[in-house]
Motif scaffolding. Structure first.
Motif, PDB file in Angstrom:
ATOM      1  N   ARG A   1       0.840  -1.210   0.000  1.00 36.41           N
ATOM      2  CA  ARG A   1       0.000   0.000   0.000  1.00 36.41           C
ATOM      3  C   ARG A   1       0.869   1.253   0.000  1.00 36.41           C
ATOM      4  O   ARG A   1       0.555   2.241  -0.689  1.00 36.41           O
ATOM      5  N   CYS A   2       1.961   1.230   0.778  1.00 36.74           N
ATOM      6  CA  CYS A   2       2.848   2.398   0.827  1.00 36.74           C
ATOM      7  C   CYS A   2       3.451   2.708  -0.543  1.00 36.74           C
ATOM      8  O   CYS A   2       3.653   3.887  -0.885  1.00 36.74           O
ATOM      9  N   LEU A   3       3.746   1.686  -1.318  1.00 33.72           N
ATOM     10  CA  LEU A   3       4.373   1.908  -2.620  1.00 33.72           C
ATOM     11  C   LEU A   3       3.451   2.610  -3.599  1.00 33.72           C
ATOM     12  O   LEU A   3       3.915   3.133  -4.627  1.00 33.72           O
ATOM     13  N   HIS A   4       2.176   2.649  -3.288  1.00 37.84           N
ATOM     14  CA  HIS A   4       1.239   3.414  -4.123  1.00 37.84           C
ATOM     15  C   HIS A   4       1.189   4.895  -3.715  1.00 37.84           C
ATOM     16  O   HIS A   4       0.508   5.686  -4.377  1.00 37.84           O
ATOM     17  N   LEU A   5       1.897   5.261  -2.637  1.00 36.80           N
ATOM     18  CA  LEU A   5       1.917   6.643  -2.165  1.00 36.80           C
ATOM     19  C   LEU A   5       3.073   7.398  -2.822  1.00 36.80           C
ATOM     20  O   LEU A   5       4.120   6.807  -3.114  1.00 36.80           O
TER      21      LEU A   5
ATOM     22  N   ASP B   1      11.564   4.170  -2.587  1.00 34.64           N
ATOM     23  CA  ASP B   1      12.759   3.571  -1.985  1.00 34.64           C
ATOM     24  C   ASP B   1      12.433   2.610  -0.848  1.00 34.64           C
ATOM     25  O   ASP B   1      13.309   2.273  -0.046  1.00 34.64           O
ATOM     26  N   TRP B   2      11.172   2.151  -0.782  1.00 31.20           N
ATOM     27  CA  TRP B   2      10.774   1.296   0.341  1.00 31.20           C
ATOM     28  C   TRP B   2      10.363  -0.109  -0.088  1.00 31.20           C
ATOM     29  O   TRP B   2       9.564  -0.760   0.580  1.00 31.20           O
TER      30      TRP B   2
ATOM     31  N   PRO C   1       8.617   4.143   6.065  1.00 31.59           N
ATOM     32  CA  PRO C   1       7.514   4.538   5.182  1.00 31.59           C
ATOM     33  C   PRO C   1       6.324   5.017   6.004  1.00 31.59           C
ATOM     34  O   PRO C   1       6.284   4.856   7.230  1.00 31.59           O
ATOM     35  N   ASP C   2       5.332   5.582   5.326  1.00 29.20           N
ATOM     36  CA  ASP C   2       4.137   6.101   5.996  1.00 29.20           C
ATOM     37  C   ASP C   2       3.172   4.945   6.252  1.00 29.20           C
ATOM     38  O   ASP C   2       2.151   4.793   5.574  1.00 29.20           O
TER      39      ASP C   2
END
Length: 509
Positions: free
Chosen positions: A56-60, A65-66, A288-289
């Motif tokens: 999910r974070c990679l869609h932000l 880099d996460w 990450p967020d």
């Protein structure tokens, strides 16, 4: 319909997905994703839990880099096959959530950008962990994988693999254990003037961050006190509470996933719809967020993990062994047995909830009812033997505080006694109908097995996993344990189950 054998899950699949695929695919440009997390122990739970939060974070925006590099430490045939499968699939795999109504939702996860098999190339793993790009090293190495002696609480430096790594470190040999690799990588980072990464345990045990810190520092202090002091000062070990049921994949589920994907996935994962991750916001090199991805940051992680460990995990263990003796093989079918459902309901209401300190906003009674519904989900078909596995390590972790509370208050210990009585029967490798059970107990050693006397139930209490509980010193527990053991032997498991239920106890359907 397309023959799914003609299409394999891979980057090529993402570039030209079949028109009739019903899976959700990554919407980010996977070629831009770089690794910021190294994860040791890529099992089912990590793949349906932490990796999905990172997905999910990679869609932000700004999260390129996460990505994750998975690391496998085992060298069995299955471990090598797993590494080969991830190589063929470019690190991709699918996660399918099965709801109680039978519906299924499949997602292709692209968060794992590489997978390293440490036995084949430990140097590559060490280089990765020492690189400045890696800011989090996360772990799912099982409850027993931290090498903590249950009696003394000390990190077991005499573990053969740990001892081999320690000896090798003094001669320049490459490490092969999680702690050897972590400490060696941190030593290289210190020498290079790089920041220490965060060690993030995602294992299902109390104070998992504190446990990881204890293991890492114990190993480091044995090698180099100055290095250990640097790690203690500069690395972070946040505690976290993790929750999601991730059963093994049946052949029927595998076929259904292939039909949804319209492709073959050699490493599919399945899960229930529910997921939860509560963690401390203590990271030494950024993060990450995760909150935007649904995780919860809290200063009450210990309270959350106590609720989860002493209710969900403890109930799972309490269910598994009596249910196996009844002849059941899945959690959901066992939960449709009124005696077993009432066993869990009475255990949580009578033995656990009165002694819990709850985190803000949590209702223990509502949580109990949610658990009973989750366990009863027939679409998940979680295997009782999966839950029973490694009970010698898990029972003390999830039941010791509850048993201690009951003994201190002089309360009814019959359900705790039933648990151990049924665990003893499980160790014998047969259910109540005489059918064989596959017993997988890596932390119940040969000395423990030699101590067991089939004619003396009390010998179980003297084995190493349970000796620290000192249950043999409590006449009330011994009496309950012997009474239930005799009841099972003379009248059967169902009579024993009825005998540990409070009179008139009911739980919501």
């Amino acid at each position: 319909m397309r023959d799914t054998a003609d299409t394999a899950l891979s980057d090529a699949f993402l570039r030209r997905p079949p028109r009739d695929t019903r899976a959700t695919l990554p919407r980010y440009d996977r070629s831009r994703i770089k690794a910021g997390i190294a994860h040791i122990g890529v099992g089912n739970f990590h793949r349906v839990h932490q990796a999905l939060y990172i997905e999910r974070c990679l869609h932000l925006p700004g999260h390129e880099d996460w990505g994750i590099v998975g690391i496998g430490l085992g060298d069995s045939a299955s471990a090598r096959a797993k590494a080969d499968a991830y190589a063929r699939q470019d690190g991709l795999y699918s996660v399918t959530e099965f709801a109680a109504d039978g519906t299924a939702a499949t997602r292709v996860v692209g968060a794992m950008v590489d997978y390293l098999h440490a036995p084949r190339d430990p140097g590559a793993v060490l280089d990765l962990l020492a690189s400045p790009a890696i800011r989090i090293v996360s772990l799912t190495i099982t409850e027993g994988g931290y090498n903590i002696d249950e009696t003394s609480g000390a990190f077991r430096l005499d573990d053969p693999d740990v001892a081999a790594d320690l000896a090798g470190a003094r001669t320049g040999a490459l490490p092969r254990t999680a702690f050897g690799l972590i400490v060696a990588a941190l030593a290289l980072r210190r020498a290079a003037g790089l920041p220490a990464f965060t060690v993030l345990s995602c294992d299902n045990l109390r104070s998992n961050g504190d446990t990881a810190r204890h293991a890492v520092l114990s190993y480091a202090y044995t090698l180099d006190t100055a290095l250990a002091a640097w790690i203690d000062t500069h690395a972070a070990f946040p505690n976290s509470m993790v929750d999601r049921i991730a059963p093994g994949v049946s052949d029927q589920q595998r076929k259904r996933v292939a039909a949804i994907l319209q492709a073959e996935d050699a490493q599919p994962a399945v899960a229930e719809p529910f997921t939860q991750w509560v963690l401390e916001d203590r990271f030494s090199a950024g993060r990450p967020d995760l909150a935007a991805a649904g995780a919860v940051f809290s200063d009450e992680v210990h309270a959350h993990e106590a609720v989860k460990g002493r209710m969900l995990n403890a109930s799972h263990m309490l269910l598994a062994y009596p249910a196996l003796q009844c002849g059941y093989r899945t959690v959901s079918e066992a939960m449709h047995d009124p005696l077993l459902r009432r066993l869990l309901g009475s255990f949580m209401e009578r033995d656990v909830i009165p002694y819990l300190s709850l985190p803000r906003g949590v209702s223990a009674h509502a949580y109990k009812e949610t658990l009973l519904k989750r366990f009863a989900n027939p679409a998940v078909a979680d295997q009782l033997l999966r839950i029973a596995h490694d009970g010698a390590a898990k029972i003390p972790v999830f039941h010791s505080q509850t048993i201690a509370n009951l003994l201190a208050q002089g309360a009814d210990v019959s359900r705790a006694a039933l648990l151990l009585a049924c665990f003893r029967l499980y160790l014998m490798g047969r259910d109540g109908n005489g059918a064989p059970l596959v017993v997988n107990e890596p932390h119940f050693g040969e000395a423990d097995r030699a101590l067991l006397d089939p004619n003396d139930p009390l010998t179980l209490l003297d084995t190493s996993p349970f000796a620290a509980l000192a249950l043999g010193d409590h006449p009330g527990f011994v009496d309950a344990y012997l009474r239930i053991t005799d009841m099972i032997d003379s009248a059967g498991i169902r009579i024993a189950l009825a005998g540990v239920l409070p009179s008139g106890f009911r739980t919501a359907a």
